[in-house]
Design a protein around this motif. Structure first.
Motif, PDB file in Angstrom:
ATOM      1  N   GLY A 353       0.826  -1.213   0.000  1.00 22.07           N
ATOM      2  CA  GLY A 353       0.000   0.000   0.000  1.00 22.07           C
ATOM      3  C   GLY A 353       0.850   1.248   0.000  1.00 22.07           C
ATOM      4  N   LEU A 354       1.852   1.278   0.849  1.00 21.60           N
ATOM      5  CA  LEU A 354       2.698   2.475   0.953  1.00 21.60           C
ATOM      6  C   LEU A 354       3.478   2.703  -0.336  1.00 21.60           C
ATOM      7  CD1 LEU A 354       4.062   2.156   4.612  1.00 21.60           C
ATOM      8  CD2 LEU A 354       2.054   3.380   3.779  1.00 21.60           C
ATOM      9  N   VAL A 355       3.987   1.616  -0.914  1.00 25.49           N
ATOM     10  CA  VAL A 355       4.766   1.758  -2.152  1.00 25.49           C
ATOM     11  C   VAL A 355       3.862   2.255  -3.277  1.00 25.49           C
ATOM     12  CG1 VAL A 355       6.014   0.460  -3.922  1.00 25.49           C
ATOM     13  CG2 VAL A 355       6.563   0.108  -1.520  1.00 25.49           C
ATOM     14  N   LEU A 356       2.641   1.732  -3.334  1.00 28.85           N
ATOM     15  CA  LEU A 356       1.701   2.196  -4.365  1.00 28.85           C
ATOM     16  C   LEU A 356       1.413   3.683  -4.201  1.00 28.85           C
ATOM     17  CD1 LEU A 356      -0.916  -0.661  -4.761  1.00 28.85           C
ATOM     18  CD2 LEU A 356       0.590   0.286  -6.507  1.00 28.85           C
TER      19      LEU A 356
ATOM     20  N   ALA B 184       8.176  -1.947  11.460  1.00 29.95           N
ATOM     21  CA  ALA B 184       8.565  -0.572  11.778  1.00 29.95           C
ATOM     22  C   ALA B 184       9.744  -0.142  10.906  1.00 29.95           C
ATOM     23  CB  ALA B 184       8.936  -0.468  13.254  1.00 29.95           C
ATOM     24  N   PHE B 185      10.693  -1.043  10.748  1.00 29.32           N
ATOM     25  CA  PHE B 185      11.877  -0.724   9.943  1.00 29.32           C
ATOM     26  C   PHE B 185      11.476  -0.432   8.495  1.00 29.32           C
ATOM     27  CE2 PHE B 185      15.245  -2.308   7.109  1.00 29.32           C
ATOM     28  CZ  PHE B 185      16.261  -1.438   7.462  1.00 29.32           C
ATOM     29  N   VAL B 189      12.005   3.077   6.541  1.00 28.41           N
ATOM     30  CA  VAL B 189      12.905   3.322   5.412  1.00 28.41           C
ATOM     31  C   VAL B 189      12.141   3.614   4.132  1.00 28.41           C
ATOM     32  CG1 VAL B 189      14.852   2.021   6.341  1.00 28.41           C
ATOM     33  CG2 VAL B 189      13.218   0.872   4.849  1.00 28.41           C
ATOM     34  N   ILE B 190      10.923   3.077   4.013  1.00 28.80           N
ATOM     35  CA  ILE B 190      10.189   3.319   2.770  1.00 28.80           C
ATOM     36  C   ILE B 190       9.349   4.593   2.884  1.00 28.80           C
ATOM     37  CG2 ILE B 190       8.372   2.434   1.262  1.00 28.80           C
ATOM     38  CD1 ILE B 190       9.392  -0.384   1.958  1.00 28.80           C
ATOM     39  N   TRP B 191       8.515   4.660   3.890  1.00 24.49           N
ATOM     40  CA  TRP B 191       7.512   5.725   3.983  1.00 24.49           C
ATOM     41  C   TRP B 191       8.103   7.030   4.534  1.00 24.49           C
ATOM     42  CZ3 TRP B 191       3.278   6.488   1.639  1.00 24.49           C
ATOM     43  CH2 TRP B 191       2.257   7.272   2.154  1.00 24.49           C
ATOM     44  N   HIS B 192       8.805   6.909   5.669  1.00 23.76           N
ATOM     45  CA  HIS B 192       9.306   8.128   6.307  1.00 23.76           C
ATOM     46  C   HIS B 192      10.449   8.745   5.502  1.00 23.76           C
ATOM     47  CE1 HIS B 192       9.954  11.020   9.459  1.00 23.76           C
ATOM     48  NE2 HIS B 192      11.233  10.697   9.539  1.00 23.76           N
ATOM     49  N   ILE B 193      11.341   7.903   5.013  1.00 25.92           N
ATOM     50  CA  ILE B 193      12.478   8.443   4.266  1.00 25.92           C
ATOM     51  C   ILE B 193      11.998   9.031   2.938  1.00 25.92           C
ATOM     52  CG2 ILE B 193      14.681   7.873   3.150  1.00 25.92           C
ATOM     53  CD1 ILE B 193      14.780   7.990   6.231  1.00 25.92           C
ATOM     54  N   GLY B 195       8.925  10.358   2.476  1.00 27.62           N
ATOM     55  CA  GLY B 195       8.171  11.570   2.809  1.00 27.62           C
ATOM     56  C   GLY B 195       9.051  12.720   3.266  1.00 27.62           C
ATOM     57  N   ALA B 196      10.134  12.403   3.989  1.00 32.67           N
ATOM     58  CA  ALA B 196      10.923  13.467   4.616  1.00 32.67           C
ATOM     59  C   ALA B 196      12.231  13.747   3.891  1.00 32.67           C
ATOM     60  CB  ALA B 196      11.210  13.109   6.074  1.00 32.67           C
ATOM     61  N   VAL B 197      12.635  12.847   2.989  1.00 33.45           N
ATOM     62  CA  VAL B 197      13.938  13.027   2.332  1.00 33.45           C
ATOM     63  C   VAL B 197      13.831  12.921   0.815  1.00 33.45           C
ATOM     64  CG1 VAL B 197      16.302  12.165   2.168  1.00 33.45           C
ATOM     65  CG2 VAL B 197      15.122  12.105   4.371  1.00 33.45           C
ATOM     66  N   LEU B 198      13.315  11.802   0.337  1.00 28.57           N
ATOM     67  CA  LEU B 198      13.457  11.498  -1.088  1.00 28.57           C
ATOM     68  C   LEU B 198      12.360  12.084  -1.969  1.00 28.57           C
ATOM     69  CD1 LEU B 198      14.680   7.797  -0.888  1.00 28.57           C
ATOM     70  CD2 LEU B 198      16.028   9.843  -1.333  1.00 28.57           C
ATOM     71  N   SER B 199      11.217  12.389  -1.408  1.00 28.23           N
ATOM     72  CA  SER B 199      10.130  12.920  -2.218  1.00 28.23           C
ATOM     73  C   SER B 199      10.601  14.188  -2.923  1.00 28.23           C
ATOM     74  CB  SER B 199       8.930  13.241  -1.330  1.00 28.23           C
ATOM     75  OG  SER B 199       8.043  14.094  -2.027  1.00 28.23           O
ATOM     76  N   PRO B 200      10.353  14.291  -4.235  1.00 27.03           N
ATOM     77  CA  PRO B 200      10.823  15.481  -4.965  1.00 27.03           C
ATOM     78  C   PRO B 200      10.295  16.772  -4.357  1.00 27.03           C
ATOM     79  CG  PRO B 200      10.036  13.796  -6.473  1.00 27.03           C
ATOM     80  CD  PRO B 200       9.695  13.323  -5.105  1.00 27.03           C
ATOM     81  N   GLU B 201       9.213  16.701  -3.603  1.00 30.31           N
ATOM     82  CA  GLU B 201       8.651  17.914  -3.004  1.00 30.31           C
ATOM     83  C   GLU B 201       9.503  18.446  -1.858  1.00 30.31           C
ATOM     84  OE1 GLU B 201       3.923  17.710  -3.896  1.00 30.31           O
ATOM     85  OE2 GLU B 201       4.645  16.689  -2.116  1.00 30.31           O
TER      86      GLU B 201
END
Lengths: 370, 263
Positions: A353-356, B184-185, B189-193, B195-201
């Motif tokens: 879900g998050l990746v999508l 949690a890990f 690494v996927i969601w927080h990184i 949202g806070a680092v890698l997102s072009p925004e």
């Protein structure tokens, strides 16, 4: 006169012995007793057997007053694995012809120590292994009872390897009486006496030559790997209708995982963590089938006593923490099973879900313009 | 409800306070404990990994790594308790807005935002101070943290637990601890990184958790609802006008730092 024993086949040996009897006979008849060190002017014997195969009392004496028997039973040598291959002098090289030169050893113990060199000339590989073993170390530290080559294999009656393992166990038991007694009560020993080819005897676990010191640091933590050689072998376990998951369930458990890591990382545990033998016994391993007959309550009680060996003052019911080598299932460990499967769904679904969501965001960005 | 501090930097940029000093400290503490717990915990979870063995070797063996793990576990536990106490007391006293608690608007926001992502809407929804993605992560962190604290305490004091509750909870705690850590890990690494680092925004990094401030422009773009609340219509700060009612005219020392970092 050729002092070398030229005939060594059993039949020739008998012939030689008879011939010797003719030679020795007159001397014996003349009242001369065979001295351990006959005087040089005594009639010289033709062959080794002349003295060493005929007089049970012949001994080699050493400067310190100690002596060793030098009698060789001709029939036991004839049945040895070396009989058809070697002569006396192949091993006893420095002895020389009669009269023997004095041996360069002060004591019988020195001689015996050096005698292992005779074996090593040919059996170098096993000599190396044995030199790493606990017996060699004990001997080096001055333990006179520590066995060398001939104590286990015999000297002149050296047998071919592949002796019955029961006989090997009996041999170890001559010194290791307590362990042999405990082993005698084990399921392994019972099967061994019935001729089972798979159960271990002493040497299968401890090795024969490079025998490890079981008190050495790290031995305990790694000892599960010894049991795992058979109990981690699915094919062999299936043969005896034993669980194939003994090793995997142990390694999934906190104890097994810890011992695996202690062994792999190479740092020793501050406190030993339970391994196979701590619950099942090291030498007196019992069959699970015996305990099943006792009923669940008795088994549970016994298990709890095992826990308390390390977890001092463990409360009643503490053994419920141990899954008893069961693979978690809805019947065996519903809580563990449920949590495991819950996460098996939750983790991939959530990550998917998050990746999508991330991909959709990236897909939309160029439209919006960053 | 108190309004956040708003400052103007020497270059004219208007900055809105987003994170107070204790929150920024909490974030650093969370990074340190999280890294320490992962580094000492994952080699135990993946106990066949050679890399894991190497890491445990760096700590001087499994026992040492476990001491470090437990020490940071206790720190994490105390942090979690303090955090929840502060939040509960703040809510009771009315000094905190509880802007991280999910409300029904978040479901609507998520739905509308996904429709916008897929091209069914021209614009995304106007998002509050913390949008549904950030709330999801925060609530996940709190709930996951509670699972980790509870299962970790069971694993640390198994005999204590067995005095009051069935001992079968101990192996259950082991699998829960291990799996929750993995979850949690991965979320981190996927969601927080992202949202806070890698997102072009926000790339190369969203500084608000470090400096404590977010620019009014960023706020307007990503948290328009909050922006509208602080700068009611017609009083926007970046059309050359002096200020919205809440803007603090003078530049406090912290904003100097902000400015120098922002440039």
């Amino acid at each position: 006169m050729n002092a070398r024993l030229t005939s060594h086949r059993p039949c020739r040996l008998v012939f030689a012995a008879a011939f010797l009897a003719l030679l020795v006979g007159p001397r014996a008849a003349s009242g001369q007793t065979l001295d351990p060190q006959p005087s040089p002017d005594a009639a010289a014997p033709d062959t080794c057997e002349g003295c060493h195969a005929s007089d049970r009392d012949v001994r080699v004496s050493f400067p310190d007053g100690s002596s060793l028997p030098a009698f060789v039973d001709p029939t036991s040598f004839a049945h040895s694995v070396h009989a058809e291959r070697f002569t006396c002098e192949d091993c006893h090289r420095d002895t020389g012809a009669w009269p023997h030169a004095p041996l360069p050893f002060a004591t019988a113990a020195d001689y015996r120590k050096d005698a292992e060199e005779m074996c090593r000339r040919c059996h170098a590989e096993h000599g190396e292994l044995a030199a790493d073993g606990i017996h060699a170390r004990a001997k080096a530290l001055g333990n006179p009872t520590a066995p060398g080559c001939t104590d286990c294999h015999g000297a002149h009656d050296v047998a071919a390897p592949g002796k019955s393992r029961l006989a090997v166990a009996a041999l170890c038991g001559q010194c290791h009486t307590k362990q042999a007694e405990a082993f005698g009560k084990s399921v392994h020993a019972r099967a061994l006496t019935e001729g089972n080819p798979d159960v271990p005897a002493c040497t299968d676990c401890h090795g024969a030559h490079a025998i490890a010191d079981t008190r050495a640091a790290g031995y305990h933590a790694a000892s599960y790997t010894v049991c795992a050689r058979c109990h981690g072998d699915a094919k062999m376990m299936a043969k005896y209708e034993l669980s194939e998951n003994i090793l995997t369930t142990y390694l999934d458990d906190f104890h097994g995982s810890s011992n695996h890591l202690y062994t792999q990382v190479g740092y020793l545990p501050e406190r030993p963590v339970a391994t196979c033998g701590d619950c099942h016994g090291f030498h007196d391993v019992q069959s699970i089938r015996d305990t099943q007959g006792q009923g669940a309550a008795a088994v549970r009680e016994r298990a709890e006593a095992m826990c308390r060996n390390c977890h001092e003052g463990a409360p009643e019911g503490f053994s419920g923490a141990w899954l008893a080598h069961e693979v978690p299932s809805i019947e065996a460990a519903p809580l563990v099973w449920g949590i495991t499967w819950g996460y098996r769904f939750l983790i991939p679904l959530m990550i998917l879900g998050l990746v999508l969501h991330i991909l959709l965001h990236l897909w939309r960005l160029p439209v919006k313009g960053v | 409800m108190r309004s956040p501090e708003i400052i103007r930097l020497p270059n004219g940029q208007v900055m809105v306070k987003r994170f107070s000093l204790p929150r920024r400290f909490e974030h650093i503490l969370a990074i340190v404990t999280f890294v320490a717990l992962i580094v000492t915990g994952f080699p135990q979870k993946f106990d066949t990994s050679n890399f894991g063995h190497w890491v445990l070797g760096l700590f001087g063996g499994l026992d040492n790594a476990r001491y470090v793990h437990r020490a940071f576990g206790v720190v994490f536990c105390l942090h979690a308790i303090t955090h929840l106490m502060v939040a509960i007391l703040g809510a009771l006293r009315g000094t905190m807005r509880m802007s991280l608690l999910p409300v029904t608007q978040d479901l609507r926001d998520a739905w509308q935002n996904l429709r916008y992502y897929m091209g069914y809407r021209e614009h995304g929804p106007k998002l509050p101070k913390f949008d549904y993605r950030q709330k999801f992560e925060y609530i996940g962190l709190v709930l996951g943290g509670l699972v980790m604290v509870a299962s970790g305490l069971v694993l640390m004091y198994p005999m204590l637990l067995a005095q009051f509750l069935p001992a079968s909870l101990i192996p259950a705690a082991q699998v829960a601890h291990s799996n929750e850590a993995m979850l949690a890990f991965l979320v981190l690494v996927i969601w927080h990184i992202y949202g806070a680092v890698l997102s072009p925004e926000v790339f190369p990094i969203d500084r608000s958790i470090i400096t404590g401030y977010v620019s009014a422009e960023e706020l307007e773009e990503h948290h328009a609802q909050e922006y509208d609340r602080l700068f009611p219509h017609g009083h926007g700060p970046h059309h050359g006008h002096a200020a919205a009612p809440a803007v603090v005219a003078q530049t406090p020392p912290v904003a100097q730092q902000v400015a120098s970092r922002a440039e």
